[in-house]
Scaffold this active site. Sequence first.
Site, PDB file in Angstrom:
ATOM      1  N   ASP A  85       9.033   3.224  14.997  1.00 31.50           N
ATOM      2  CA  ASP A  85       7.959   3.890  14.270  1.00 31.50           C
ATOM      3  C   ASP A  85       6.701   3.979  15.127  1.00 31.50           C
ATOM      4  O   ASP A  85       6.272   3.003  15.728  1.00 31.50           O
ATOM      5  CB  ASP A  85       7.641   3.132  12.980  1.00 31.50           C
ATOM      6  CG  ASP A  85       6.661   3.878  12.108  1.00 31.50           C
ATOM      7  OD1 ASP A  85       6.935   5.039  11.780  1.00 31.50           O
ATOM      8  OD2 ASP A  85       5.612   3.305  11.771  1.00 31.50           O
ATOM      9  N   HIS A  93       2.903  -1.896   7.662  1.00 35.34           N
ATOM     10  CA  HIS A  93       2.473  -2.541   8.903  1.00 35.34           C
ATOM     11  C   HIS A  93       1.533  -3.686   8.527  1.00 35.34           C
ATOM     12  O   HIS A  93       0.442  -3.439   8.019  1.00 35.34           O
ATOM     13  CB  HIS A  93       1.732  -1.549   9.804  1.00 35.34           C
ATOM     14  CG  HIS A  93       2.517  -0.313  10.123  1.00 35.34           C
ATOM     15  ND1 HIS A  93       3.310  -0.203  11.246  1.00 35.34           N
ATOM     16  CD2 HIS A  93       2.634   0.869   9.462  1.00 35.34           C
ATOM     17  CE1 HIS A  93       3.880   0.997  11.261  1.00 35.34           C
ATOM     18  NE2 HIS A  93       3.490   1.661  10.191  1.00 35.34           N
ATOM     19  N   PHE A  94       1.959  -4.919   8.768  1.00 33.39           N
ATOM     20  CA  PHE A  94       1.120  -6.073   8.465  1.00 33.39           C
ATOM     21  C   PHE A  94       0.468  -6.657   9.717  1.00 33.39           C
ATOM     22  O   PHE A  94      -0.208  -7.681   9.654  1.00 33.39           O
ATOM     23  CB  PHE A  94       1.921  -7.149   7.721  1.00 33.39           C
ATOM     24  CG  PHE A  94       2.127  -6.853   6.252  1.00 33.39           C
ATOM     25  CD1 PHE A  94       1.680  -5.669   5.685  1.00 33.39           C
ATOM     26  CD2 PHE A  94       2.770  -7.767   5.432  1.00 33.39           C
ATOM     27  CE1 PHE A  94       1.873  -5.398   4.338  1.00 33.39           C
ATOM     28  CE2 PHE A  94       2.965  -7.511   4.075  1.00 33.39           C
ATOM     29  CZ  PHE A  94       2.518  -6.324   3.531  1.00 33.39           C
ATOM     30  N   ARG A  95       0.695  -6.038  10.876  1.00 36.47           N
ATOM     31  CA  ARG A  95      -0.046  -6.284  12.123  1.00 36.47           C
ATOM     32  C   ARG A  95       0.177  -7.648  12.770  1.00 36.47           C
ATOM     33  O   ARG A  95      -0.286  -7.862  13.887  1.00 36.47           O
ATOM     34  CB  ARG A  95      -1.549  -6.087  11.886  1.00 36.47           C
ATOM     35  CG  ARG A  95      -1.942  -4.736  11.321  1.00 36.47           C
ATOM     36  CD  ARG A  95      -1.484  -3.586  12.166  1.00 36.47           C
ATOM     37  NE  ARG A  95      -2.043  -2.301  11.726  1.00 36.47           N
ATOM     38  CZ  ARG A  95      -1.564  -1.126  12.060  1.00 36.47           C
ATOM     39  NH1 ARG A  95      -0.489  -1.051  12.838  1.00 36.47           N
ATOM     40  NH2 ARG A  95      -2.135  -0.024  11.631  1.00 36.47           N
ATOM     41  N   GLY A 113      -3.967   6.239  10.773  1.00 33.21           N
ATOM     42  CA  GLY A 113      -3.376   5.482   9.681  1.00 33.21           C
ATOM     43  C   GLY A 113      -4.368   4.996   8.646  1.00 33.21           C
ATOM     44  O   GLY A 113      -5.556   4.821   8.925  1.00 33.21           O
ATOM     45  N   ASP A 135       3.336   3.689   4.212  1.00 31.43           N
ATOM     46  CA  ASP A 135       2.936   3.602   5.622  1.00 31.43           C
ATOM     47  C   ASP A 135       1.607   2.854   5.724  1.00 31.43           C
ATOM     48  O   ASP A 135       0.697   3.252   6.443  1.00 31.43           O
ATOM     49  CB  ASP A 135       2.844   4.989   6.257  1.00 31.43           C
ATOM     50  CG  ASP A 135       2.701   4.949   7.778  1.00 31.43           C
ATOM     51  OD1 ASP A 135       2.884   3.857   8.363  1.00 31.43           O
ATOM     52  OD2 ASP A 135       2.398   5.999   8.380  1.00 31.43           O
ATOM     53  N   HIS A 161       7.838   9.111   6.442  1.00 25.17           N
ATOM     54  CA  HIS A 161       6.646   9.917   6.122  1.00 25.17           C
ATOM     55  C   HIS A 161       6.799  11.419   6.404  1.00 25.17           C
ATOM     56  O   HIS A 161       6.063  11.998   7.201  1.00 25.17           O
ATOM     57  CB  HIS A 161       5.410   9.368   6.824  1.00 25.17           C
ATOM     58  CG  HIS A 161       5.584   8.952   8.251  1.00 25.17           C
ATOM     59  ND1 HIS A 161       6.158   9.759   9.215  1.00 25.17           N
ATOM     60  CD2 HIS A 161       5.243   7.795   8.888  1.00 25.17           C
ATOM     61  CE1 HIS A 161       6.166   9.135  10.371  1.00 25.17           C
ATOM     62  NE2 HIS A 161       5.632   7.940  10.198  1.00 25.17           N
TER      63      HIS A 161
END
Length: 439
Positions: free
Chosen positions: A156, A67-69, A340, A321, A246
């Site tokens: 996800d 996740h690079f947001r 997370g 993740d 995961h």
Amino acid sequence: MSTLFLNARLLNPAENLDTVGSIKIGDDGLIEAVATGGESIPAKAEDNVIDLAGKVLAPGLFDMHCHFREPGQEYKETLETGSAAAVAGGFTGVALMPNTRPVIDSPLGVAYIRHHSAGLPIDLEVIGAMTVESRGEALAPYGKYASYSVKAVSDDGTAIQSSQIMRLAIEYAANFDLLLIQHAEDKHLTAGGIMNDGAVSAMLGLKGIPEVAEPIMIARDLQLIAWLKKHKLNGAVAEPRYHVAHISTAESVALVRKAKAAGLKVTCEVTPHHFTLTEHDLSSSIEKGNFIMKPPLASVENRDALIEGLRDGTIDAIATDHAPHAKHEKECPPDQAAFGIIGLETSLGLTITELVDKGVITLSQAIELLSTNPRRIMGLETILFRAGRKANLTIIDPDCEWIVSESDFGSKSRNTPFMGRKLKGRALGIYHNSKLIMR
């Protein structure tokens, strides 16, 4: 200028290669020569010669769950800082989950990521949302995804709760040869939960998440896939490819193992934090926010089942993740903490420390889990150490001992439970897109 790597341990499971040798790469980024078995590659005066005696040259690591947001939460991470985190961890490519703001549920979102990632040092594969806005109500445009060379779909973080919508997702993904990546969670069971349900959650006074919430969803999906394969597909469409993200419980691993034995195209991944930590690490920590994640850290028995799944090959990949959060979102009471943790920078070290050094798997198997298998599952090109092929390499020192500290991170965020932990094994650099980047 050509680059010549000398005396490295060349380790590539895709070629059953594990030997000392050398690789020469031209200034166009293509491999010019590979020497093994005592052969040598003559160096020219202008070559950049790097002696890697005692080090490993492996196919570039690939993380299929990040996740690079960006877009929407750039205060946590950006494509640029996420890529820096990947390079620091030895990754030459990652796959990005679509739960950004807005959700990546259309070709426009895919185009945004590709445009804004141009020129970054790693490859970014975009995963499209399974459903519009990941609401689980209407399918996203799978056909348009395929035309944009998207390889996989996932909701996800918000698993599809409707069995009918999931059935349609399975059918349409098969039609367009898209990998289905499932975040397996029954939201009716997990609502309001913070950590694994049990004695530890009761002791801490935190609402629990029952571990059965994960295998219930996996069992449902596998039943749908088996039914569709038997009664619906009849060769009319491709067989579904289903991947469990995961994975965290013994029952889930058992379900995947059984499905594979039955001939279903099922794969799964595990995170380093799930094969390393348990709920007891949360209970003993002062900074509990960095131990809050989904799925939650589970019991010792479940952690051990994950390790056994890695040992016997049931688990196909290791993925981080990688989930950055700002300081204020984690340095708070655990029932207020965001779910997370980050993981790109520590993944390789944890894998070598917890799995290779303890004899669970070999270093070659670790590279399979961190590079070869994730690329295969995603439908990406296999990296080969052969003349004429594009050089895509990770340089590893498997014996390097280091203490995790803030200076090791390329990520914008620092939400890790491993700060201060001693690890063995580290990436020294990558060679990708005609560029050598050394630590």
